[in-house]
Scaffold this motif. Sequence first.
Motif, mmCIF file in Angstrom:
data_model
loop_
_atom_site.group_PDB
_atom_site.id
_atom_site.type_symbol
_atom_site.label_atom_id
_atom_site.label_comp_id
_atom_site.label_asym_id
_atom_site.label_seq_id
_atom_site.Cartn_x
_atom_site.Cartn_y
_atom_site.Cartn_z
ATOM 1 N N ASP A 173 -5.838 3.004 -17.616
ATOM 2 C CA ASP A 173 -6.850 2.973 -18.657
ATOM 3 C C ASP A 173 -8.175 2.460 -18.113
ATOM 4 O O ASP A 173 -8.250 1.376 -17.538
ATOM 5 C CB ASP A 173 -6.400 2.080 -19.815
ATOM 6 N N VAL A 174 -9.200 3.253 -18.291
ATOM 7 C CA VAL A 174 -10.557 2.870 -17.928
ATOM 8 C C VAL A 174 -11.381 2.977 -19.199
ATOM 9 O O VAL A 174 -11.399 4.034 -19.833
ATOM 10 C CB VAL A 174 -11.128 3.794 -16.829
ATOM 11 N N PRO A 175 -12.021 1.886 -19.607
ATOM 12 C CA PRO A 175 -12.826 1.960 -20.833
ATOM 13 C C PRO A 175 -13.970 2.964 -20.687
ATOM 14 O O PRO A 175 -14.570 3.074 -19.624
ATOM 15 C CB PRO A 175 -13.370 0.544 -21.013
ATOM 16 N N VAL A 176 -14.211 3.689 -21.758
ATOM 17 C CA VAL A 176 -15.318 4.643 -21.783
ATOM 18 C C VAL A 176 -16.531 3.912 -22.345
ATOM 19 O O VAL A 176 -16.515 3.489 -23.502
ATOM 20 C CB VAL A 176 -14.984 5.873 -22.656
ATOM 21 N N ALA A 180 -21.708 7.033 -22.938
ATOM 22 C CA ALA A 180 -21.415 7.580 -21.604
ATOM 23 C C ALA A 180 -21.688 9.078 -21.561
ATOM 24 O O ALA A 180 -21.520 9.790 -22.552
ATOM 25 C CB ALA A 180 -19.960 7.313 -21.243
ATOM 26 N N THR A 184 -18.887 11.006 -17.167
ATOM 27 C CA THR A 184 -18.314 9.656 -17.145
ATOM 28 C C THR A 184 -17.146 9.561 -18.113
ATOM 29 O O THR A 184 -16.117 8.952 -17.795
ATOM 30 C CB THR A 184 -19.396 8.611 -17.476
ATOM 31 N N ARG A 185 -17.271 10.184 -19.296
ATOM 32 C CA ARG A 185 -16.167 10.185 -20.261
ATOM 33 C C ARG A 185 -14.936 10.871 -19.691
ATOM 34 O O ARG A 185 -13.819 10.355 -19.779
ATOM 35 C CB ARG A 185 -16.591 10.882 -21.568
ATOM 36 N N ALA A 188 -13.381 8.732 -16.930
ATOM 37 C CA ALA A 188 -12.721 7.540 -17.479
ATOM 38 C C ALA A 188 -11.420 7.907 -18.173
ATOM 39 O O ALA A 188 -10.417 7.212 -18.018
ATOM 40 C CB ALA A 188 -13.674 6.822 -18.445
ATOM 41 N N ARG A 192 -10.638 7.127 -13.871
ATOM 42 C CA ARG A 192 -11.552 6.918 -12.751
ATOM 43 C C ARG A 192 -12.761 6.091 -13.159
ATOM 44 O O ARG A 192 -13.355 6.337 -14.207
ATOM 45 C CB ARG A 192 -12.002 8.267 -12.189
ATOM 46 N N GLN A 193 -13.110 5.132 -12.307
ATOM 47 C CA GLN A 193 -14.316 4.320 -12.481
ATOM 48 C C GLN A 193 -15.478 5.067 -11.851
ATOM 49 O O GLN A 193 -15.347 5.627 -10.764
ATOM 50 C CB GLN A 193 -14.151 2.974 -11.758
ATOM 51 N N THR A 194 -16.620 5.055 -12.514
ATOM 52 C CA THR A 194 -17.800 5.694 -11.909
ATOM 53 C C THR A 194 -18.822 4.651 -11.520
ATOM 54 O O THR A 194 -18.732 3.524 -11.866
ATOM 55 C CB THR A 194 -18.445 6.713 -12.882
#
Length: 194
Positions: A173-176, A180, A184-185, A188, A192-194
């Motif tokens: 889980d990567v917060p959006v 974004a 990026t959405r 995530a 994936r982290q950007t």
Amino acid sequence: MTTTTVQPDIAQAHRRALDATGSLVAQIRPDQWGLPTPDDDWDVRALVGHVVEGNLWVAELAAGRTIDEVGDRFAGDVLGADPRAAYDASATAAASAFEAPGALDAPCAVSYGPVPGRVYAGHRLVDVLVHGWDLAVALGLDPVLAPDLVEISLGLVEPDVAVLKSTGAYGGDVPVPEGASPQTRLLALLGRQT
């Protein structure tokens, strides 16, 4: 007034994702194959090998073969001595498989299926596109993805994000972030982290 949703040409979008990722593969220098990628435990060679293996599976499953019929044909090193040539040949085979007459409506006996070819093509589009981003990041290249391919991919991922994450095939889980960008959405949502 009736509105209709225009479905993207998923086979053409898939081909464009393959071409974009292929342009990155063509830029890999001999000393870069061992670089780490955003994918845990995969270096550049393993990442490209994963995409090539997926492409080889497309050529078989979209042609109506089953997993059992293919067997372990693609186990091991699918890149050989010329990884760029292996990528190009596999990309051509995968794109052609989904562009064949009737392929998008034909059932594909994938591990989570059977599913219509268009569903499988959509999943492969997302996989190839996002791994292209992984590769760009690993190589220190511009990781901006084609906006229209990102939008198509978001349309495929967002409705099934819980199911996709439950497979373990995508990152955690990567917060959006609020506001974004679509890219990026998408990244995530796929861990994936950007």
